[in-house]
Design an enzyme around this catalytic site. Structure first.
Site, PDB file in Angstrom:
ATOM      1  N   HIS A  19       0.843  -1.201   0.000  1.00  5.61           N
ATOM      2  CA  HIS A  19       0.000   0.000   0.000  1.00  5.61           C
ATOM      3  C   HIS A  19       0.882   1.257   0.000  1.00  5.61           C
ATOM      4  CE1 HIS A  19      -3.099  -2.672   2.193  1.00  5.61           C
ATOM      5  NE2 HIS A  19      -3.704  -2.339   1.072  1.00  5.61           N
ATOM      6  N   ARG A  92      -1.797  -5.976  -8.495  1.00  4.57           N
ATOM      7  CA  ARG A  92      -0.662  -6.841  -8.209  1.00  4.57           C
ATOM      8  C   ARG A  92      -0.444  -7.842  -9.326  1.00  4.57           C
ATOM      9  NH1 ARG A  92      -3.073  -7.815  -2.419  1.00  4.57           N
ATOM     10  NH2 ARG A  92      -4.829  -7.226  -3.712  1.00  4.57           N
TER      11      ARG A  92
END
Ligand code: ADP
Length: 162
Positions: A19, A92
């Site tokens: 993050h 991702r």
């Protein structure tokens, strides 16, 4: 020039270095980044929303163009209220794509003015998720380097005292 504001929404249960990587990348493009913790009564988080906000603030100390907040309800309404022009989401792997595409298109349908911007994290974080971090910590594994230090300490407090 008006300020360019991006909203980084998520559960952040807890914030990971993946993050943080995405937030730092966003700061290169936007003037201000609002990290917004979604309060979702349907989920049973490990950390309550106030603690998640605290941990994000502690983890992002020194970044003066970042604001940490929490919200309930529709993301596009929150983005409008904050005068944001974009939603930032991290991608991702291909496995993230289908869900993220669905959400981005739905948010566009709800509000044409808000763009979703996808960012790829550094390779070292592309396998990392909050869920995996919690699992490792719950079995006493080391999460050093995967999460910011305040989160590492908070996880130790929970699982070593359990
Ligand atoms: P949500 O429940 O909204 O998916 P998360 O906290 O799991 O909340 O994720 C928030 C955002 O951060 C999502 O866009 C997610 O894809 C992204 N993200 C989570 N982990 C990583 C990571 N390791 N690298 C890059 N982005 C990530």
């Amino acid at each position: 020039m008006p300020e360019r504001i991006a909203i980084c929404p998520g559960t952040f249960d807890p914030i990971t270095n993946g993050h943080v990587d995405i937030i730092d990348r966003s700061l290169r493009i936007f003037d201000r980044v609002i990290v917004a913790v979604l309060i979702n009564p349907q989920k049973r988080p490990l950390f309550d929303s106030n603690r998640r906000v605290e941990l994000i603030k502690a983890s992002l100390e020194g970044r003066d163009r970042v604001v940490v907040d929490s919200f309930q309800g529709l993301l596009v309404d929150y983005v409008k209220k904050q005068k944001g022009s974009a939603i930032i989401r991290g991608l991702r792997a291909v496995s993230d794509f289908e869900y993220e595409l669905q959400m981005a298109l739905m948010n566009r349908r709800l509000d044409q003015d808000v763009e979703t911007v996808f960012m790829m994290p550094s390779e070292e974080y592309s396998f990392l998720s909050s869920t995996m971090v919690k699992e490792i910590a719950s079995f006493g594994g080391r999460v050093t380097g995967l999460v910011p230090e305040p989160v590492e300490r908070a996880l130790k407090d929970i699982f070593q005292n359990a």
